[in-house]
Enzyme design. Structure first.
Site, PDB file in Angstrom:
ATOM      1  N   SER A  89      -0.841  -2.481  -3.880  1.00  0.00           N
ATOM      2  CA  SER A  89      -0.685  -1.988  -2.527  1.00  0.00           C
ATOM      3  C   SER A  89      -0.132  -3.044  -1.588  1.00  0.00           C
ATOM      4  CB  SER A  89      -2.044  -1.445  -2.060  1.00  0.00           C
ATOM      5  OG  SER A  89      -1.834  -0.446  -1.115  1.00  0.00           O
TER       6      SER A  89
ATOM      7  N   LYS B 222       3.238  -5.445  -2.258  1.00  0.00           N
ATOM      8  CA  LYS B 222       4.369  -5.775  -1.387  1.00  0.00           C
ATOM      9  C   LYS B 222       4.561  -7.301  -1.417  1.00  0.00           C
ATOM     10  CE  LYS B 222       2.407  -2.454   1.988  1.00  0.00           C
ATOM     11  NZ  LYS B 222       2.688  -1.077   1.645  1.00  0.00           N
TER      12      LYS B 222
ATOM     13  N   TRP C 100       0.769   8.795  -0.323  1.00  0.00           N
ATOM     14  CA  TRP C 100       1.070   7.899   0.814  1.00  0.00           C
ATOM     15  C   TRP C 100       2.091   6.843   0.398  1.00  0.00           C
ATOM     16  CZ3 TRP C 100       0.937   7.993   5.764  1.00  0.00           C
ATOM     17  CH2 TRP C 100       0.749   6.845   6.564  1.00  0.00           C
TER      18      TRP C 100
ATOM     19  N   HIS D 296      -5.220   5.931  -5.617  1.00  0.00           N
ATOM     20  CA  HIS D 296      -4.680   4.626  -5.249  1.00  0.00           C
ATOM     21  C   HIS D 296      -5.631   3.506  -5.694  1.00  0.00           C
ATOM     22  CE1 HIS D 296      -2.220   2.045  -2.752  1.00  0.00           C
ATOM     23  NE2 HIS D 296      -3.240   1.673  -2.004  1.00  0.00           N
TER      24      HIS D 296
HETATM   25  C1  GCU Z   1      -2.595   1.233   3.969  1.00  0.00           C
HETATM   26  C2  GCU Z   1      -1.142   0.944   4.290  1.00  0.00           C
HETATM   27  C3  GCU Z   1      -0.313   0.764   3.014  1.00  0.00           C
HETATM   28  C4  GCU Z   1      -0.968  -0.225   2.104  1.00  0.00           C
HETATM   29  C5  GCU Z   1      -2.394   0.174   1.840  1.00  0.00           C
HETATM   30  C6  GCU Z   1      -3.188  -0.802   0.980  1.00  0.00           C
HETATM   31  O1  GCU Z   1      -2.712   2.506   3.401  1.00  0.00           O
HETATM   32  O2  GCU Z   1      -0.668   1.982   5.076  1.00  0.00           O
HETATM   33  O3  GCU Z   1       0.992   0.359   3.332  1.00  0.00           O
HETATM   34  O4  GCU Z   1      -0.241  -0.372   0.929  1.00  0.00           O
HETATM   35  O5  GCU Z   1      -3.081   0.280   3.063  1.00  0.00           O
HETATM   36  O6  GCU Z   1      -2.950  -1.984   1.009  1.00  0.00           O
HETATM   37  O7  GCU Z   1      -4.097  -0.325   0.288  1.00  0.00           O
END
Ligand code: GCU
Length: 408
Positions: free
Chosen positions: A246, A250, A337, A387
């Site tokens: 997540s 990134k 998402w 997720h």
């Molecule tokens: C939020 C955010 C995402 C990210 C996520 C996470 O949902 O909007 O961009 O990847 O958190 O880190 O679990």
């Protein structure tokens, strides 16, 4: 499909075609996600047409040498517009072993905690690396560097780290985990109180439009872990992966883009600002991410809210920066998402670049749920469930690494 055909395929031992159907978001998941987040689009039929910037640019990129130049341009675009400019090593970098035990994971692993101490203009920053190495190792160990989502100063080993180690160690892999919060607190009011302050000397005041931010700081930590490996002859420097989940995914992508000591880069459900295409209006959006998490990106990134078409990059270009290294992108069925299809397509659009190394192309047909596709040095799966960074994901990454790193 007719019953007869199914029967024949069944007799031939071929999995039913139904199981091979291209992944699509389940209607009930779409409905529930839309209900929870009504301002966002989760309906595939409502995705508007979009045009991606050409990864090859306007000049002709025909050879690996041409790509080298183009790659530099893309890196620069990312620095200027998306993640900001990371510094390299600090003026002084030293490592201290804080603790070491051979009894980790029921005696199967050695766990070494290493403090990574940076000094810049007399200022100090310290963060820790938790390094698990298999006690059974007879040769140098390939290591996965995990950018874990953990706070600074936690006294217990985060559960995600022990879970990762218990998957990796039995298969002969090492794990090096860092906690993102130790590099930059994941908080818009405090994110500068880590390595940003180390380099900038302050945690307040204005910042340049291309100043680095939290994602880059987390990735910077992964590269410092590799600096440490250079001092440890037990580590196989030619087999290093960087991985995150997540927001950690990134950061892992940006770390992998900048540091080619990582020969395998893995994005676990990194979504918006990670593997997912920004221009596809599905799931999280640029205006939303730069509002909820302004501290993740260089300040300039937020100025593209509502004018995504003017961004000089899209995320297939970030993924392309890994070429010809091994690259794996993964999504989860219920994690709309993150836009699973947008993550997959982003990987697909790296094909022209990987083709410069004669790597096979990837079809743009989504694989079926739970059916990984591997095309040469690129892999993808969409897993059942929500997720998370799950054991299934780790197992697929190790299967992929076994081949990419030719360990079998
Ligand atoms: C939020 C955010 C995402 C990210 C996520 C996470 O949902 O909007 O961009 O990847 O958190 O880190 O679990």
């Amino acid at each position: 499909m007719s019953i007869r055909i199914t029967l024949v395929l069944g007799l031939l031992g071929i999995t039913s075609l139904a199981a091979q159907e291209a992944w699509q978001a389940k209607p009930d998941v779409v409905a529930a996600t839309t209900k929870r987040l009504p301002q966002f689009n989760f309906d595939e039929s409502a995705v508007k047409p979009y045009q991606l910037p050409d990864v090859m640019g306007t000049g002709r990129v025909r050879s690996q040498a041409d790509w080298k130049r183009r790659r530099g341009e893309i890196l620069e675009l990312y620095r200027a517009n998306v993640y900001g400019r990371s510094p390299g090593k600090p003026q002084k970098l030293r490592f201290e072993t804080v603790a070491e035990t051979r009894d980790a994971l029921d005696g199967h692993a050695t766990l070494r905690r290493v403090a990574i101490l940076s000094n810049q203009d007399g200022r100090e920053h310290r963060f820790e690396l938790a390094l698990f190495l298999p006690n059974a190792a007879k040769d140098r160990v390939p290591v996965f560097v995990l950018i874990n989502l953990g706070r600074a100063g936690a006294t217990e080993m985060p559960r995600g780290v022990t879970a990762a180690a218990s998957e990796l160690i039995p298969r002969g892999y090492g794990l090096a985990a860092i906690q993102n919060g130790e590099l930059a607190p994941d908080d818009k009011d405090h994110f500068r109180e880590g390595v940003l302050q180390l380099f900038e000397g302050t945690a307040t005041g204005d910042r340049a439009p291309d100043a680095w931010a939290a994602l880059a700081a987390w990735g910077w930590g992964a590269s410092r872990a590799v600096d440490y490996f250079e001092t440890d002859p037990m580590i196989d420097m030619s087999r290093l992966a960087v991985i995150g989940h997540s927001r950690g995914g990134k950061a892992a992508l940006w770390a992998g883009a900048q540091d080619d000591r990582f020969s395998l880069v893995i994005s676990n459900e990194s979504g918006e600002g990670g593997a997912a295409l920004t221009r596809r209006n599905y799931g999280e959006t640029l205006p939303r991410i730069t509002t909820s998490f302004p501290h993740w990106f260089a300040p300039r990134y937020a100025t593209f809210a509502g004018r995504e078409a003017e961004l000089p990059v899209d995320q297939h270009m970030l993924l392309s920066l890994m070429a010809p290294r091994a690259l794996y992108v993964a999504s989860a069925d219920e994690d709309l998402w993150s836009d699973p299809r947008g993550e997959f397509l982003s990987l697909v659009h790296t094909s022209p670049v990987y083709a410069l190394w004669k790597e096979p192309a990837l079809s743009d047909r989504m694989p079926a749920l739970g059916q990984p596709v591997v095309a040469g040095r690129r892999g993808y799966h969409v897993r059942t469930g929500a997720h998370a960074l799950a054991p299934y994901d780790w197992q697929r990454y190790m299967d992929f690494a076994d081949v990419a790193w030719r360990r079998k």
